[in-house]
Design an enzyme around this catalytic site. Structure first.
Site, PDB file in Angstrom:
ATOM      1  N   ASP A  62       0.952  -0.667  -0.318  1.00 32.48           N
ATOM      2  CA  ASP A  62       0.163  -0.141  -0.182  1.00 32.48           C
ATOM      3  C   ASP A  62       0.973   1.357   0.098  1.00 32.48           C
ATOM      4  O   ASP A  62      -0.103   2.545   0.242  1.00 32.48           O
ATOM      5  CB  ASP A  62      -0.583  -0.362   1.128  1.00 32.48           C
ATOM      6  CG  ASP A  62      -0.319  -0.194   2.647  1.00 32.48           C
ATOM      7  OD1 ASP A  62       0.944   0.224   1.958  1.00 32.48           O
ATOM      8  OD2 ASP A  62      -0.944   0.217   3.399  1.00 32.48           O
ATOM      9  N   GLU A  64       3.343   1.900   2.143  1.00 27.47           N
ATOM     10  CA  GLU A  64       4.387   2.756   3.393  1.00 27.47           C
ATOM     11  C   GLU A  64       5.606   1.826   3.234  1.00 27.47           C
ATOM     12  O   GLU A  64       5.980   0.633   3.340  1.00 27.47           O
ATOM     13  CB  GLU A  64       3.138   1.942   4.453  1.00 27.47           C
ATOM     14  CG  GLU A  64       1.905   2.946   4.454  1.00 27.47           C
ATOM     15  CD  GLU A  64       0.714   2.611   5.728  1.00 27.47           C
ATOM     16  OE1 GLU A  64       1.376   1.778   7.066  1.00 27.47           O
ATOM     17  OE2 GLU A  64      -0.235   2.604   6.470  1.00 27.47           O
ATOM     18  N   ARG A 121      13.534  24.230  -3.715  1.00 25.16           N
ATOM     19  CA  ARG A 121      13.820  25.227  -4.285  1.00 25.16           C
ATOM     20  C   ARG A 121      11.645  26.883  -3.813  1.00 25.16           C
ATOM     21  O   ARG A 121      11.813  27.467  -4.376  1.00 25.16           O
ATOM     22  CB  ARG A 121      13.054  24.960  -5.961  1.00 25.16           C
ATOM     23  CG  ARG A 121      13.968  25.150  -6.430  1.00 25.16           C
ATOM     24  CD  ARG A 121      13.767  24.532  -7.945  1.00 25.16           C
ATOM     25  NE  ARG A 121      12.971  22.903  -7.781  1.00 25.16           N
ATOM     26  CZ  ARG A 121      12.564  22.416  -8.616  1.00 25.16           C
ATOM     27  NH1 ARG A 121      12.452  22.627  -9.964  1.00 25.16           N
ATOM     28  NH2 ARG A 121      11.825  20.842  -8.567  1.00 25.16           N
ATOM     29  N   ASP A 194      19.355  31.896 -15.810  1.00 27.48           N
ATOM     30  CA  ASP A 194      18.466  32.944 -14.908  1.00 27.48           C
ATOM     31  C   ASP A 194      19.061  33.387 -14.177  1.00 27.48           C
ATOM     32  O   ASP A 194      20.431  33.166 -14.451  1.00 27.48           O
ATOM     33  CB  ASP A 194      17.304  32.671 -14.612  1.00 27.48           C
ATOM     34  CG  ASP A 194      17.683  31.431 -13.474  1.00 27.48           C
ATOM     35  OD1 ASP A 194      18.748  31.272 -13.222  1.00 27.48           O
ATOM     36  OD2 ASP A 194      16.741  30.585 -13.502  1.00 27.48           O
ATOM     37  N   LYS A 217      15.285  37.191 -17.582  1.00 25.38           N
ATOM     38  CA  LYS A 217      13.743  37.189 -17.655  1.00 25.38           C
ATOM     39  C   LYS A 217      13.318  38.817 -17.892  1.00 25.38           C
ATOM     40  O   LYS A 217      14.075  39.883 -16.951  1.00 25.38           O
ATOM     41  CB  LYS A 217      13.334  36.669 -16.980  1.00 25.38           C
ATOM     42  CG  LYS A 217      11.179  36.565 -18.031  1.00 25.38           C
ATOM     43  CD  LYS A 217      10.668  35.846 -16.448  1.00 25.38           C
ATOM     44  CE  LYS A 217      11.235  34.131 -16.256  1.00 25.38           C
ATOM     45  NZ  LYS A 217      10.428  33.862 -15.432  1.00 25.38           N
ATOM     46  N   ARG A 219      10.232  41.794 -17.994  1.00 25.22           N
ATOM     47  CA  ARG A 219       9.194  42.043 -18.404  1.00 25.22           C
ATOM     48  C   ARG A 219       8.878  43.190 -19.320  1.00 25.22           C
ATOM     49  O   ARG A 219       9.665  44.433 -19.315  1.00 25.22           O
ATOM     50  CB  ARG A 219       8.156  42.120 -17.305  1.00 25.22           C
ATOM     51  CG  ARG A 219       6.705  41.252 -17.277  1.00 25.22           C
ATOM     52  CD  ARG A 219       6.501  42.181 -15.979  1.00 25.22           C
ATOM     53  NE  ARG A 219       6.814  40.700 -14.567  1.00 25.22           N
ATOM     54  CZ  ARG A 219       5.993  40.224 -13.894  1.00 25.22           C
ATOM     55  NH1 ARG A 219       5.851  41.698 -12.937  1.00 25.22           N
ATOM     56  NH2 ARG A 219       6.145  39.534 -12.610  1.00 25.22           N
ATOM     57  N   ASP A 243      23.662  25.307 -14.655  1.00 25.29           N
ATOM     58  CA  ASP A 243      22.851  25.151 -13.484  1.00 25.29           C
ATOM     59  C   ASP A 243      22.982  24.251 -12.272  1.00 25.29           C
ATOM     60  O   ASP A 243      24.238  23.635 -12.713  1.00 25.29           O
ATOM     61  CB  ASP A 243      21.567  24.913 -14.041  1.00 25.29           C
ATOM     62  CG  ASP A 243      20.600  26.191 -13.615  1.00 25.29           C
ATOM     63  OD1 ASP A 243      20.506  26.326 -12.595  1.00 25.29           O
ATOM     64  OD2 ASP A 243      19.138  25.509 -14.609  1.00 25.29           O
ATOM     65  N   GLY A 249      13.503  20.738 -18.515  1.00 24.40           N
ATOM     66  CA  GLY A 249      14.922  21.247 -19.247  1.00 24.40           C
ATOM     67  C   GLY A 249      13.475  22.530 -20.220  1.00 24.40           C
ATOM     68  O   GLY A 249      14.746  23.162 -20.541  1.00 24.40           O
ATOM     69  N   THR A 251      13.684  25.421 -18.730  1.00 19.33           N
ATOM     70  CA  THR A 251      15.211  26.769 -18.789  1.00 19.33           C
ATOM     71  C   THR A 251      15.506  27.023 -19.526  1.00 19.33           C
ATOM     72  O   THR A 251      15.779  27.868 -20.389  1.00 19.33           O
ATOM     73  CB  THR A 251      15.256  27.113 -17.466  1.00 19.33           C
ATOM     74  OG1 THR A 251      13.973  26.956 -16.990  1.00 19.33           O
ATOM     75  CG2 THR A 251      16.455  27.350 -16.856  1.00 19.33           C
TER      76      THR A 251
END
Lengths: 338, 338, 338, 338, 338, 338
Positions: A62, A64, A121, A194, A217, A219, A243, A249, A251
């Site tokens: 199950d 566990e 993260r 990034d 990135k 805006r 990274d 994958g 990014t």
């Protein structure tokens, strides 16, 4: 001042006390591992020259988990090796179960070596009503009884502060840089996919004597749309995207698109410490033109991944872990492993 | 004694203080659920007449979960509905993530309704070097921020003592007995498939006016082999095997074998609160001659299970949960739900 | 499924329970402040329309602090306003003392409003053997009895994860952007003085419709020497350097030098939420050509600072704090204050 | 300063927020008591005008205690009345058992009213390797779940600091002084039987307008022998010896001897809040010439004590406790009860 | 995989690290006992060959206990021997006081050997509003500073899970079986006096090669009355009733009545690890026809008990405790003592 | 009793276990200090014959402190020397920062030697709504990770009970009495400047063979005014006023006034362990006629103080601290240092 009597008193005892700076004697230690990465366990065993004791980590039908130790750990320092790689919740519960079993069996101190630390993260709420999973996991580990945590290239440096117990974050960057060196051309550039990876890119750049570019990135004012732009000169150069981990994958693929718009040469090498590589990730990377993937064995590659393109070169972190454990036990400094 | 002045003082204040026995006003409450059992969530919502707010329980491609709340819970008592059914570790981490998100969003009090409580069977070490997962999970839940736990027919009564926070264990036995009543013949017998289920069998027997038999594992002296024997008169009688949960079906199958050796009639009804039913369990039960399975919706049945034999009758625990929550919030007694 | 009876049961109670979504009634609240920023206390009092009660925060001749409350806080939620600005250790101990006094006086819940949060920059060890002061301070605050923390533009988002209790980080950026708007020319550029401030720069840029440039520290390969370079186009443009706090002014001065090398126009406006401004900072800024300084009153300016150049414009965070407290108490959302 | 918008915002909400200074509404409360002092329980019930609910505090034949509540306390603030008078360990465990039962039954907050607090004299180690029982008992109480402690004339003021939760120490001195007033002659003197009681003696002296004398233990230089000497003028005066508690009577007897040596008149009244009075104590006091004993009902007198000499006058603390509870619940100040 | 360098590194260090599996060196240990069982203390001292240091466990005339250590325990592991037998609350507080004194005297680790563990029967609430005393006592012990608990044949296996610290439950069953062996006839039967003792009965049965019978309480349908019935064949056989403890003797007496109804031979031997034997118990057992009582010295027998019928044979657990302590200190396995 | 087998078993192991009473081997230890008292650090280093390792305790321009360790402390016991003398909050935060750095660097155990313990006077609320700073500071220290505290002549003995960890309070009284001996005339009297110092005065009196007088504050009945009176015979005698600390000098000045009214000879020596001596204190003492001040170096004297009158004689506590550390590490008794 009435200190005249001090030197005499000190003189008689300086022999035994003065020797205190010698490192503390190694504690008797037992090595254990969960089921998340048996190959790494074997490699660490070999590198360390010390047998891991058998522990049964059953998973019942199950789902566990239950940990059972085959030997007494009473009075020992226990080192438990278990990355919390996918399936992350199963591997985390297994780690907690082993720790619970060790604590109840009266181990003196429990060190968790978590080469890949899942949930790292999730380190902030950013104004949303979410959990902070990194802190939650740290709390669960401490509650289960972990006294010291060893990680490798953890995603967020704040993780240290989420723990009250000591946490040492080792780095595989020098090992990966060694593997990169024969593969990179002199005009290559190290690319951070990034802004958060800029620091890591700098470490690679220093070791390899290469320049850095950053994929940022941005805006577009007044809209919710963001575009990726490359900061730094990449035109006509071969790129090494680095990274701490590769998961879907996505990014990397976005970064490659921006690199191409910026005139970088077509193909790229991708390097990361942790090869999470969810199903489908290799296909994406391949389609996007990644030539080669250099990763470590902090997470075991699936057979599918191993036989896919891009070709994956795996550098073992076993010697790094073995050295860290050895220094941890004998009192040497861990600083050069950072 | 100088108490003469007391009544006067008391008199003037008996009005406002004397009213203290009226139940505390219901706290403003928000209902949330994880993803483990959406049908039960809908049924409770209906039974309670109160909308559950949306919470996003994402699972990322790498298996990490994250909880996000769509509305403010600040200052509210929050009731979170989430059985920790298989995949137990994912559902447990999701529950902990929701609780962490609620605590950080400044909920006043967090009540977890865990209709099926995974890991409850791991309640002792019995001289082995294992974890005690029941206590570990209790510790993790308290650490995440759960203030009160509601369960249904939990496997071990000791679970209450593993928690420091209040835990109320409701029972679905009267609901299941109601479903059994039209199906059992007057000469039927309630069978506990092991000694641990004797108490539960007695509850069914009292409600249905039937006798009890117990299937006991007995070790054959001098050997490690154990056999199952029936205590009580079952010869020629139809049997109702009862248990708190059915997982692999193994215990029931062994019990049926012993019942047949003891001359019970061929087929049997099986009743249990929690239908864990791992893949393959239905096949085993069917092969062993189970005619009908009566369970609750504490765990959602898979489509495969629903279309298999033995035919599964599902009794909803939603009214039970709704009543418990209503009394919990309005200060009524939970005792008759035990 | 046997849920047919549920709706009926629910129907009868849906009236009282269904009303649960109305916000919880405001708790009776008492407002207190330490001695760190009496002008801000007065402004918040005015903005909130609610009197702060007197608390005596004595500092004895030997530097020990003691808090004394003039009114009963038993059964109240207490909001304590105290930035931990310099002298940071005195203001921190004063805050802890007030919290201890409130806890011992049986306050129900203690909310600390810490507009400037000292020690937030110490959020990692980075391989060195240091303390993590941000986490230490969070632990001390929780230990003293703080149940909820409100900050403004805190230096590190990880601070949230250093706390187990809820922490809400408000932002003064919209207020500061309003103050900037009439002062900036259309060709101005928002400059982040280091990579860590990029996110903040983006917020200003979005609000003002201006582009962003970043001043990045770059290590010269093979040496320990690092230089600052501007990423983005600043040539001939007036610059607005933004940051969360200005302490010694060193970062701004280095940034200005790099801006000039990159051809930006000579003078600049500097904007930051927190005006720590240690002695000598204003002189440095003035000498480096800063024309104007726009800050908030999260930290009181010294008379010397107020009469120095560059001219300092102070925007009050009192309305922001008052709105946050009002929503906190009445259950409204804090999200748009982030 | 940009605070111009604040008043407007405040104005619209000043109505509801400005009312915050009204005391918090009384919480729904339930009164319980242990078995240590049923007469005091009845007297408080009368003084408070509020019924105590029945709780069964069984003691099994082997001496184990168990608490059982007859009514639901979920969502209530619970006030538990139980002095930890002899047999102190039984009464303490009973109190902890009641608190555990209330916490598990989901009481919101648990206030322990402990009119006599056993173990308060053990408040330091003084260089010996002993326990500090006062702190240990405080830890046990907090661990069991007590949220607030009310005591009367506790032996050591440090007890407050042994608790993290609020502790309020009421005083019965004004009640006892009222009882003393008609009994003392104008030339009487209040006598502290040791230096530690000086402060208490001053309180009586202020209320009765009488002078103070102190019986001080003095070590004879160079020996381990100590003698008791009276500081202050007692010659020819009737004496009132006061203390917080009388246990064996030994301190009082020694004090009387010193008083006689100092020429005080032969007989004395003895006043103390807590009548521990171990077997044999009354005989000692009587033999030493104590004429009258004025104590409170914080501890029930045994029938033997009640029928012995010296005659014991009992002043009830029930009105004091009732007033304190009433103010505690309605938010009034407790300060004048100190 | 790049693991080629690992073996070399490992080789050079395998000597010192490879020796880690040798057991940890015995920690310097000090033995202490409370006043609950001085004869057992003496017997353990003899069996262990190691002197217990003097500790003064005073009980003051008012019933308060205080522990004082005569020697320094700083830096030592301390083993404290104290059953929490009646008067259970006094013996428990004495144990906690000793532990507090040891913790404050800077002992490194505190092991409590509690041969009889009072309050272990209170391990669940069963739907009633009671305390769970077993968990409460575990919490109190951990709070006082106990790091490891050793018990013997504890009533409930859940006790392990009530503790977070390691708990080892030894068994005296082999010692008692050795004592029984010469006394039982070949046709004897081991009788569990209730269902909870079935497991224990199986252990005796295996060691002695005898069959098992169980005395089961059965509720008569529709009524509250329950009767005891014997499961298993006892007719004409001599019976050995076994249990973990005998307190009032009531359970044994009821069992004997049922045995007689089932045709067992008239008299019986009764065996139990813990002889709580409250006043009156021996008379009941004697009147019910118990011939002999075989118990251990985990609890001291009163002189009255020793001179009563049935004749009591006492088996010492001192060698068992001494062996466990020796293995605990030298790292050997405790498993065969379970 | 079946203990016959015990001695044999014991015999075989008595050799290794019987040796347990030898003191535990000294732990490898590292010595660190904060910046509060560098001269005392040097003196302890000399007295101990063991080098303190370098730790950098930076204070940034904005007043934030940061601790950095220059050597690994992993696996070591760390002794940190830091009095929390003025500026008390800075020195306290520095101590906590060092402790945090040591804990995160995996020190085994952290002992804080705090020769002067600030905030010790705040040990009760006395019916006011204040903090109890002594307990708060104890909590902060424990939370940061201190495992053991060493103090000297701490103001309140209750401080021990504010800590859960061991606290040892050494005394400098014998050292100060040695310094006093050649300076006092045979008819001198030791004066306690308030009732709280009586115990301390007795210690000096015993060591010097002199009588004691006490300066007692007495309230004038019916008024709030209090006067100081001398208890004991001082007429015509030279006085030695003793106290644990001198801060503003106010208490000493009031005492001198009362001594003069009581006919003591004009001038006096003042002795105290801790020379807090806030600015202006020396002038007050001088004006009041203090001839000489005898203090320790627990707090560094300012150059101003050293060059003022009254002449200050400084006795070093370095040998006392060195002896305590040496015994602490080697397991000797600390009792004669109390």
């Amino acid at each position: 001042m009435a200190t005249a009597t001090a030197p005499a008193q000190a003189g008689q005892s300086s022999v035994e006390i003065g020797a205190a700076r010698t490192p503390p004697p190694p504690m008797p230690t037992i090595f254990l591992s969960g089921s998340a990465n048996p190959n790494l366990r074997d490699a660490v065993e070999l590198a360390l020259g010390s047998r891991f004791i058998a522990s049964t980590c059953e998973m019942f039908p199950d789902g566990e988990v239950l940990a059972r130790l085959d030997e007494s750990v009473r009075g020992f320092e226990v080192v438990v090796l278990q990355p919390t790689s996918p399936p992350v919740n199963d591997h985390l519960m297994e780690l907690l179960a082993i720790v619970d079993a060790c604590r109840r069996a009266a181990a003196t101190r429990i060190v968790a070596v978590v080469p890949y630390f899942g949930y790292a993260r999730s380190d902030r709420r950013d104004g949303r009503r979410t959990a902070i999973m990194g802190r939650l996991v740290a709390d669960l580990m401490e509650r289960a009884g972990i006294d010291h945590v060893i990680t490798i290239d953890v995603h967020t440096p704040a993780l240290e502060g989420f723990f009250r117990v000591p946490m040492d974050n080792l780095t595989a960057v020098p090992l990966l840089a060694d593997a990169l060196r024969p593969r990179v051309l002199p005009n290559a550039v190290i690319v951070a996919p990034d802004v958060g990876a800029t620091r890591l890119a700098n470490r690679y750049a220093m070791l390899l004597g290469l320049p850095v570019a950053v994929c940022q990135k941005q805006r577009v004012s007044g809209t919710e749309v963001s575009v990726k732009r490359i900061i730094g000169d990449v035109s006509g150069r071969p790129c090494v995207i680095i990274d701490d981990m590769i998961s879907t994958g996505g990014t990397v693929v976005e970064c490659l698109r921006a690199l191409r718009e910026a005139g970088a040469s077509a193909n790229a090498i991708v390097t990361a410490t942790h090869a999470v590589l969810v199903p489908g990730a290799m296909g994406k990377l391949s389609a996007a033109g990644v030539e080669e993937l250099i990763v470590t064995d902090s997470i075991p590659l699936t057979p599918e991944t191993e036989s896919s393109t891009p070709r994956a070169t795996v550098v073992s972190v076993a010697p790094l872990i073995a050295t860290a454990i050895r220094r941890l036990l004998s009192g040497g400094s861990l600083r050069e492993l950072y």
